[in-house]
Design an enzyme around this catalytic site. Structure first.
Site, mmCIF file in Angstrom:
data_model
loop_
_atom_site.group_PDB
_atom_site.id
_atom_site.type_symbol
_atom_site.label_atom_id
_atom_site.label_comp_id
_atom_site.label_asym_id
_atom_site.label_seq_id
_atom_site.Cartn_x
_atom_site.Cartn_y
_atom_site.Cartn_z
ATOM 1 N N GLY A 169 0.840 -1.181 0.000
ATOM 2 C CA GLY A 169 0.000 0.000 0.000
ATOM 3 C C GLY A 169 0.878 1.235 0.000
ATOM 4 O O GLY A 169 2.101 1.145 0.145
ATOM 5 N N TYR A 170 0.247 2.389 -0.118
ATOM 6 C CA TYR A 170 0.981 3.648 -0.248
ATOM 7 C C TYR A 170 0.561 4.639 0.825
ATOM 8 O O TYR A 170 -0.609 4.986 0.934
ATOM 9 C CB TYR A 170 0.765 4.235 -1.650
ATOM 10 C CG TYR A 170 1.413 3.352 -2.683
ATOM 11 C CD1 TYR A 170 2.726 3.552 -3.056
ATOM 12 C CD2 TYR A 170 0.729 2.265 -3.215
ATOM 13 C CE1 TYR A 170 3.349 2.707 -3.951
ATOM 14 C CE2 TYR A 170 1.338 1.413 -4.117
ATOM 15 C CZ TYR A 170 2.648 1.637 -4.478
ATOM 16 O OH TYR A 170 3.266 0.787 -5.361
#
Length: 155
Positions: free
Chosen positions: A28-29
């Protein structure tokens, strides 16, 4: 500071029979801003935090810094990430002196398969297996950070 020099390709045909390893990857970011992408990744039983800078004019190279972190910390940080978690299986395939990483995506990106090869310089030659298809290095929609926001299933 490390420099990542990488080219991306779509896949056409069987690559799995050439692979020597596969690992499930979740990422994820924390930030997907192109100038400073901050990625959290769980790869097998390891955790990582990676910071990437903006692409060069050629679209092939950019700053990259990565550090291994405890997997439980990576799992907790994934909960803080922007919406859109990437789920994929990464296959490793030897091609001459290089190792090609082939990502087979799951979930909302199901059906997408992308190969990446890291190079020492932007003009370095490499052996292209027959299953490497169109190059998509400069097409931002194929970047993982973009796939998290605009999944392949919605194209």
């Amino acid at each position: 500071m490390a420099q990542e020099i990488e080219r991306k390709f779509l896949i056409k045909g069987d690559f799995k029979s050439d692979s020597f390893q596969s690992t499930r990857v979740t990422q994820g970011y924390l930030s997907s801003v192109p100038e400073r992408t901050v990625r959290i990744r769980v790869k097998g039983n390891k955790g990582f935090i990676t910071i990437k800078g903006k692409n060069s004019k050629s679209g092939i190279s950019r700053f990259e810094w990565e550090k291994e972190i405890p997997v439980n910390e990576a799992e907790e940080l994934l909960k803080l990430c922007e919406p859109g978690i990437i789920d994929k299986t990464r296959y490793l395939v030897k091609s001459g002196k290089h190792t090609i990483e082939v990502d087979e995506f799951h979930g909302e990106n199901e059906g997408l398969v992308i190969a990446e090869i890291e190079l020492q310089n932007e003009n370095e030659s490499f052996i292209k297996p027959t299953w490497l298809s169109s190059e998509v290095t400069r097409e931002t929609k194929y970047y993982n950070a973009m796939l998290a926001q605009n999944p392949y299933s919605k194209w």
